[in-house]
Design an enzyme around this catalytic site. Structure first.
Site, PDB file in Angstrom:
ATOM      1  N   GLY A 148      -3.961   3.244   1.250  1.00 51.86           N
ATOM      2  CA  GLY A 148      -4.344   2.486   2.535  1.00 51.86           C
ATOM      3  C   GLY A 148      -2.993   2.156   3.546  1.00 51.86           C
ATOM      4  O   GLY A 148      -3.099   1.274   4.193  1.00 51.86           O
ATOM      5  N   SER A 186      -0.543   2.436   6.322  1.00 52.05           N
ATOM      6  CA  SER A 186      -0.508   3.112   7.722  1.00 52.05           C
ATOM      7  C   SER A 186       0.630   3.258   8.504  1.00 52.05           C
ATOM      8  O   SER A 186       0.851   3.920   9.420  1.00 52.05           O
ATOM      9  CB  SER A 186      -1.718   2.325   8.631  1.00 52.05           C
ATOM     10  OG  SER A 186      -1.274   1.169   8.639  1.00 52.05           O
ATOM     11  N   HIS A 242       6.698  -1.838   3.068  1.00 57.11           N
ATOM     12  CA  HIS A 242       6.320  -3.454   3.593  1.00 57.11           C
ATOM     13  C   HIS A 242       5.504  -4.056   2.458  1.00 57.11           C
ATOM     14  O   HIS A 242       4.543  -3.331   2.078  1.00 57.11           O
ATOM     15  CB  HIS A 242       5.583  -3.513   4.682  1.00 57.11           C
ATOM     16  CG  HIS A 242       4.412  -2.471   5.137  1.00 57.11           C
ATOM     17  ND1 HIS A 242       4.514  -1.251   5.137  1.00 57.11           N
ATOM     18  CD2 HIS A 242       3.138  -2.975   4.977  1.00 57.11           C
ATOM     19  CE1 HIS A 242       3.401  -0.769   5.415  1.00 57.11           C
ATOM     20  NE2 HIS A 242       2.553  -1.718   5.210  1.00 57.11           N
ATOM     21  N   HIS A 259       2.973  -7.061   1.791  1.00 56.66           N
ATOM     22  CA  HIS A 259       1.876  -7.884   2.741  1.00 56.66           C
ATOM     23  C   HIS A 259       1.894  -9.241   1.903  1.00 56.66           C
ATOM     24  O   HIS A 259       1.699  -9.348   0.531  1.00 56.66           O
ATOM     25  CB  HIS A 259       0.333  -7.487   2.708  1.00 56.66           C
ATOM     26  CG  HIS A 259       0.134  -6.091   3.415  1.00 56.66           C
ATOM     27  ND1 HIS A 259      -0.363  -6.215   4.756  1.00 56.66           N
ATOM     28  CD2 HIS A 259       0.367  -4.948   3.140  1.00 56.66           C
ATOM     29  CE1 HIS A 259      -0.500  -4.779   5.122  1.00 56.66           C
ATOM     30  NE2 HIS A 259       0.063  -4.156   4.130  1.00 56.66           N
ATOM     31  N   ASN A 264       0.668  -1.189  -0.044  1.00 59.46           N
ATOM     32  CA  ASN A 264      -0.006   0.140  -0.078  1.00 59.46           C
ATOM     33  C   ASN A 264       0.799   1.420  -0.166  1.00 59.46           C
ATOM     34  O   ASN A 264       1.841   1.241   0.656  1.00 59.46           O
ATOM     35  CB  ASN A 264      -0.987  -0.096   1.250  1.00 59.46           C
ATOM     36  CG  ASN A 264      -2.033  -1.148   1.152  1.00 59.46           C
ATOM     37  OD1 ASN A 264      -2.363  -1.590   0.258  1.00 59.46           O
ATOM     38  ND2 ASN A 264      -2.053  -1.750   2.415  1.00 59.46           N
TER      39      ASN A 264
HETATM   40  P1  5GP Z   1      -0.481  -0.941   5.763  1.00 61.74           P
HETATM   41  O1  5GP Z   1      -1.835  -0.356   6.510  1.00 61.74           O
HETATM   42  O2  5GP Z   1       0.532   0.220   6.296  1.00 61.74           O
HETATM   43  O3  5GP Z   1      -0.215  -1.371   4.419  1.00 61.74           O
HETATM   44  O4  5GP Z   1      -0.024  -2.155   6.706  1.00 61.74           O
HETATM   45  C1  5GP Z   1       0.401  -1.919   7.998  1.00 61.74           C
HETATM   46  C2  5GP Z   1       0.446  -3.216   8.733  1.00 61.74           C
HETATM   47  O5  5GP Z   1       0.965  -3.465  10.077  1.00 61.74           O
HETATM   48  C3  5GP Z   1      -1.000  -3.502   9.213  1.00 61.74           C
HETATM   49  O6  5GP Z   1      -1.755  -4.651   8.504  1.00 61.74           O
HETATM   50  C4  5GP Z   1      -0.877  -3.900  10.538  1.00 61.74           C
HETATM   51  O7  5GP Z   1      -1.765  -4.687  10.989  1.00 61.74           O
HETATM   52  C5  5GP Z   1       0.417  -4.041  10.923  1.00 61.74           C
HETATM   53  N1  5GP Z   1       1.064  -3.560  12.175  1.00 61.74           N
HETATM   54  C6  5GP Z   1       0.850  -2.392  12.612  1.00 61.74           C
HETATM   55  N2  5GP Z   1       1.387  -2.374  13.830  1.00 61.74           N
HETATM   56  C7  5GP Z   1       1.879  -3.527  14.018  1.00 61.74           C
HETATM   57  C8  5GP Z   1       2.966  -4.339  15.071  1.00 61.74           C
HETATM   58  O8  5GP Z   1       3.060  -3.586  16.186  1.00 61.74           O
HETATM   59  N3  5GP Z   1       3.262  -5.509  15.028  1.00 61.74           N
HETATM   60  C9  5GP Z   1       2.983  -6.292  13.842  1.00 61.74           C
HETATM   61  N4  5GP Z   1       3.383  -7.324  13.738  1.00 61.74           N
HETATM   62  N5  5GP Z   1       2.310  -5.650  12.808  1.00 61.74           N
HETATM   63  C10 5GP Z   1       1.724  -4.385  12.958  1.00 61.74           C
END
Ligand code: 5GP
Length: 113
Positions: A92, A94, A99, A101, A86
């Protein structure tokens, strides 16, 4: 600017790490959206795909090859899986550390929301 993923890289906060080498780290997402939901990140602080430079080509290539190896390790290669990143608010994102997924273990729908 550093994010919580840098703290995970530096082992300052815990994570369920499934793979690590000099270039990248893979760990289980804290809020899994599929039976297998891993995050594969570069150790280098890169915000997103949008901020990549030519210097990052080797890192990205390594991460993609490693992601496929981890998918096999998790038993996802037979039935397939999804790799997604993302970018920015509308994408999306956050956590502003690049990273990927890795999602699998169930039939995923398309298009995403
Ligand atoms: P994004 O929304 O930026 O694509 O994905 C961020 C991801 O990081 C989300 O799926 C969220 O669940 C994961 N995430 C956020 N904080 C932590 C954390 O402290 N530990 C782990 N293992 N995952 C996290």
């Amino acid at each position: 600017m550093s994010t919580l993923f840098t703290k995970i890289i530096n082992k300052e906060i815990p994570a369920d790490i499934v793979y690590e080498d000099d270039i990248c780290l893979a760990f289980r997402d804290i809020n899994p959206q599929a039976p297998v939901h891993l995050l594969i990140i570069p150790k280098k602080e890169i915000v997103s795909i949008d901020t990549l430079t030519d210097d990052d080509k080797d890192i990205l290539g390594h991460i993609m090859v490693t992601t496929a190896k981890i998918a096999k390790q998790e038993g996802l290669d037979e039935n397939g899986y999804r790799v997604v990143t993302n970018i920015g608010v509308n994408g999306g994102q956050s956590v502003f550390h690049l990273h990927f997924h890795l999602l699998g273990g169930r039939k995923l729908t398309w298009p995403p929301g």
